[in-house]
Each structure stands twice: as structure tokens, then as C-alpha cells.
Scaffold this motif. Structure first.
Motif, short mmCIF file in Angstrom:
data_model
loop_
_atom_site.label_atom_id
_atom_site.label_comp_id
_atom_site.label_asym_id
_atom_site.label_seq_id
_atom_site.Cartn_x
_atom_site.Cartn_y
_atom_site.Cartn_z
N UNK A 166 -3.70 5.04 11.44
CA UNK A 166 -3.70 6.47 11.13
C UNK A 166 -2.27 7.00 11.28
N UNK A 167 -1.96 8.01 10.48
CA UNK A 167 -0.61 8.59 10.49
C UNK A 167 -0.67 10.02 10.01
N UNK A 168 0.40 10.76 10.27
CA UNK A 168 0.51 12.12 9.75
C UNK A 168 0.82 12.10 8.25
N UNK A 169 1.57 11.06 7.81
CA UNK A 169 2.02 11.03 6.42
C UNK A 169 2.26 9.60 5.97
N UNK A 170 1.97 9.34 4.71
CA UNK A 170 2.28 8.06 4.07
C UNK A 170 3.31 8.32 2.97
N UNK A 171 4.40 7.57 2.98
CA UNK A 171 5.41 7.65 1.92
C UNK A 171 5.38 6.33 1.15
N UNK A 172 5.16 6.42 -0.15
CA UNK A 172 5.12 5.24 -1.01
C UNK A 172 6.53 4.99 -1.54
N UNK A 173 7.13 3.87 -1.09
CA UNK A 173 8.50 3.54 -1.46
C UNK A 173 8.61 2.10 -1.92
N UNK A 174 7.54 1.60 -2.55
CA UNK A 174 7.50 0.18 -2.92
C UNK A 174 7.74 -0.03 -4.41
N UNK A 175 8.42 0.93 -5.06
CA UNK A 175 8.73 0.75 -6.48
C UNK A 175 7.56 1.13 -7.36
N UNK A 176 7.74 0.95 -8.66
CA UNK A 176 6.72 1.39 -9.59
C UNK A 176 5.82 0.30 -10.09
N UNK A 177 5.95 -0.94 -9.56
CA UNK A 177 5.19 -2.05 -10.13
C UNK A 177 4.15 -2.64 -9.17
N UNK A 178 4.02 -2.08 -7.98
CA UNK A 178 3.10 -2.68 -7.01
C UNK A 178 1.65 -2.33 -7.30
N UNK A 179 1.42 -1.22 -8.00
CA UNK A 179 0.06 -0.78 -8.26
C UNK A 179 -0.49 0.18 -7.22
N UNK A 180 0.22 0.35 -6.10
CA UNK A 180 -0.27 1.24 -5.05
C UNK A 180 -0.34 2.68 -5.55
N UNK A 181 0.67 3.10 -6.29
CA UNK A 181 0.69 4.46 -6.83
C UNK A 181 -0.58 4.73 -7.63
N UNK A 182 -0.97 3.79 -8.48
CA UNK A 182 -2.18 3.97 -9.29
C UNK A 182 -3.45 3.89 -8.45
#
Length: 427
Positions: A166-182
Motif C-alpha cells: 500500500x502507498x499514498x501514490x504510484x508513479x509509473x516511470x517504466x516507459x511506454x512499452x511495458x503495458x502497465x499504463x494500459x
């Protein structure tokens, strides 16, 4: 939410993620930071001395990025293997238009720098290992569930299976090809340029003289950035060569000698003869944007939020400025006793970074489209424009400051305990 396991989870420990982790550790030390990285992390992997490889991938750092790394206390180390750019030469193949930028004309020791990605990663890692930043590696963020006051993040690792943090915030910084964003439901838009970037290091018979060349051709732009020693001009440059699909396939089939010959035809003889080309990497060029890169408890940064054409070398520099704007908002939230994941906090980051992002996209995209036109009226106009840049000090200064990553808003992060204030520079 009761006290979370950590305050901030950063998905991705590459250049963007590691820089964000270091900035938060230095500027907002009250926050607990956890970096989730897919590759194993071991202090034993950090060599005592760094030996640059001929085939090392590199990144162009604007002068404004140097100022940021100085503020983070990292520049003195990065500078050991960062090649300065003293001059920029912009030309249009087959036409008379050209413009030249010189650091001395702007009172700077360099317009920018070129640094190996691996060297930058090593510098960041050495600094991070001396902080309280926690690492989950090898591991990856598989999913996220919003919770009151924060998020629950699902981690997958080979040794420990599926775990939750658990966290206050998640920052997605793994580029645009990992699929996490989608997977997190962010909607991206893609605009293909119908081109590919071929990346390689090359050697020439003449020294680069710390000059970066931007050469526009009817087949697409190419750039040669000074590479090698930071103290003496070498014969090595970092090449970014844009090619259509068919042209890329053809070039990749050529021998190294024929690649050099083809490159010579497109670039010309300003650096003498091309004598060597290293390992070639390539990727398709797409303008990628995310309309709403923040939501409660989550923010996208770097290539996960936007990917630009490399023609102006602004991608990482734009990302870096965005990271500092985010850290600025984290610091304000911490000082005010607010959660860093509040939508108002992340929305303010988006608002302040959006103008910089829009201006940089327009600057890069307009260069691609303007120099991609072959109609005589357009070529005549752009040649006149390049000549005009050389003759009009005001226009040339504006162009130079864009190339140097200056002229826009600079986040005021400072040191803990200092009054936080906004610094805005207008041209």
C-alpha cells in the motif's frame, strides 16, 4: 487508509524512475520511497571505474538538465563522462539554408551534453544506494487498486510470487512499452511519423570539434552528436538517423562499409569520411500522448506519459523537467500535511507541466513537418528561415534557448527548509 507500507511507489528504476527517486530522497526526505524494478539490483554490479563502450547508447542533455542535476548534487559525477556540445549546426540537405549556434554567444560553457545511458544509470545508482530508498528488484507492478487515501499495488516477483503493497501514490516511470499504463486504464493516442530511428555510434576522419549536427534531408532528419572524451574533441559521434520502413530494412542488410557509404551520401563531408559504424539499434517513431496522465493516487511520467520525435533531442529533457515539477508538488503537499496522492496535488503537477509539454511537442513536431515537405515554396521558406535565424539575434536566441531546455517554467525545489517559490522565466 491506516499508515501505508510506503508513501511513494515508483514503477521502473530506469533513468526517469531513478532520477525521481533521488530527487524525492534529496528534496522531500520525509517521504518513504520504494522503487520497483524488473532487473536485479546488486551493489556488486557497480564497477569501481567506468570504461565507456564504443557501442554505448547515449542521451542528449540540455543545459537546463545540467542545472537540475547540479541541484540534485549529481552533476559533478555525471560530468566525468559527459561530452559537451559547444556548437550546433542545423542544415537542409541540397539547399542553402543553415544556422549555427555557439555556447559562447549565450554566455554558457556548453549548449548541452551527451552522456552514455549506462554511465548515467551507474551515477544514479551510486547516489541512491546511499539514501533510504527501498528497492523491490527483480519485481514488476502488475496492477493497482484505488483505496481511500492511497492505492494498493500488486507486485510480481520470481522469488516471492504475488505480493501487495500500500502507498499514498504510484508513479509509473517504466516507459511506454511495458503495458502497465494500459493495464491501469490510461488512454493513449498514437500518431505515427512513418519513420524509424536508427541509433549507432560512428567514427569520422575529422574531429567533431564538440559540434552537434542536425541535418534535414528529403528522406528524414539525421543528427550527429559529439561523443567520447569530455576534455578533448574526438572522432566519435552518436548518430540518430530517421528512415522509412523500406529504407531501414535496406540499410540493415548492408555491410558496415556500405552503411558508412550510404550515411556519407545523406550527411555529406562536414566531418570528413565515415570510417566506422557500431551496433545499430532501431525503433519506430511515434508521437504518443496521454490526455489525462494523472488520477487519484497515480501519475504517469517520462515516456509513459509522452514520447516525442528525437529530431530536437528534447524527450528526456522534457521528462526531467516534469519530474522536478512533480517533486515540487510532493514537497508542497508534505509541508502542508496533505497526501501526495491527492488528485489536487497531482492535478497541479499536470497543470504546471502541461504548458511545457505542449510547447515542446509543437517545437519538435513542427520541425519534423516543416522539413519533411519537399514542395519548392516550402523549401524556399524554410531556407530563408534558417538564414534568418543566423541574421536575427532575437529569433536565434529563442531557438537556442529552446535547444538548451531554457525559457520555460523551472520547478523551484531547492533544499529542504528553504521557502518554496515558483520561478518562471519569460522570453
Amino acid at each position: 487508509m491506516t499508515k501505508p507500507d510506503t508513501d511513494l511507489i515508483i514503477a521502473g528504476g530506469g533513468l526517469a524512475g531513478a532520477t525521481l527517486a533521488l530527487a524525492v530522497a534529496r528534496m522531500v526526505p520525509s517521504l518513504r520511497v520504494t522503487v520497483v524494478e524488473a532487473f536485479p539490483l546488486s551493489p556488486d554490479a557497480l564497477p569501481e571505474s567506468y570504461q565507456p563502450s564504443y557501442d554505448a547508447r547515449s542521451t542528449a542533455l540540455a543545459w537546463g538538465s545540467r542545472l537540475i542535476f547540479e541541484e540534485l548534487g549529481l552533476w559533478h559525477r555525471l560530468a566525468e563522462h559527459a561530452t559537451p556540445i559547444h556548437h550546433i549546426h542545423v542544415s537542409d540537405r541540397g539547399h542553402f539554408g543553415a544556422t549555427r549556434l555557439h555556447a559562447s554567444e549565450h554566455g554558457q560553457e556548453a549548449l548541452g551534453y551527451v552522456a552514455d545511458n549506462r554511465w548515467m544509470g551507474l551515477c544514479l545508482m551510486r547516489e541512491l544506494l546511499a539514501t533510504n530508498v527501498q528497492w523491490q528488484a527483480p519485481a514488476e507492478v502488475r496492477n493497482m487498486t484505488p483505496m481511500p487515501g492511497g492505492v494498493q499495488v500488486e507486485l510480481a516477483s520470481g522469488e516471492n510470487g504475488i505480493r501487495k503493497l500500500t502507498a499514498r501514490c504510484l508513479v509509473v516511470a517504466d516507459g511506454g512499452r511495458s503495458g502497465l499504463r494500459e493495464r491501469l486504464g490510461f488512454q493513449s493516442s498514437y500518431q505515427s511519423y512513418g519513420q524509424n530511428a536508427l541509433i549507432a555510434n560512428v567514427s569520422t576522419s575529422d574531429s567533431h570539434g564538440f559540434t552537434a549536427f542536425e541535418r534535414f534531408t528529403e528522406a528524414g532528419p539525421m543528427a550527429l552528436l559529439p561523443h567520447g572524451s569530455p576534455s578533448r574533441a574526438s572522432h566519435q559521434s552518436a548518430l540518430v538517423w530517421t528512415l522509412a520502413d523500406e529504407a531501414l530494412a535496406e540499410v540493415l542488410e548492408l555491410s558496415d562499409e556500405d552503411k558508412c557509404r550510404r550515411l556519407q551520401e545523406r550527411f555529406g563531408w562536414r566531418l570528413g569520411r565515415f570510417t566506422r559504424i557500431g551496433s545499430c539499434h532501431h525503433y519506430p517513431l511515434t508521437l504518443t500522448t496521454v490526455a489525462e496522465p494523472v488520477r487519484p493516487g497515480v501519475a504517469l511520467v517520462g515516456n509513459a506519459a509522452h514520447a516525442l520525435h528525437p529530431v530536437a533531442g528534447q524527450g528526456f529533457n522534457l521528462a526531467l523537467r516534469g519530474l522536478m515539477t512533480l517533486v515540487e508538488q510532493f514537497r508542497l503537499a508534505a509541508e502542508q500535511g496533505r497526501s501526495i496522492g491527492d488528485l489536487e496535488v497531482l492535478g497541479e503537477y499536470q497543470k504546471r507541466h502541461r504548458e511545457d509539454w505542449q510547447q515542446t511537442v509543437r517545437f519538435s513536431d513542427s520541425l519534423v513537418r516543416l522539413f519533411g515537405q519537399s514542395m519548392p515554396p516550402v523549401t524556399a521558406a524554410r531556407d530563408a528561415g534558417l538564414v534568418g535565424l543566423d541574421l536575427l539575434p532575437g529569433a536565434k536566441r529563442w531557438f537556442a534557448r529552446k535547444a538548451m531546455g531554457l525559457g520555460g517554467r523551472r520547478a523551484a525545489i531547492g533544499r529542504p527548509g528553504q521557502l518554496n517559490r515558483e520561478v518562471t522565466r519569460h522570453e
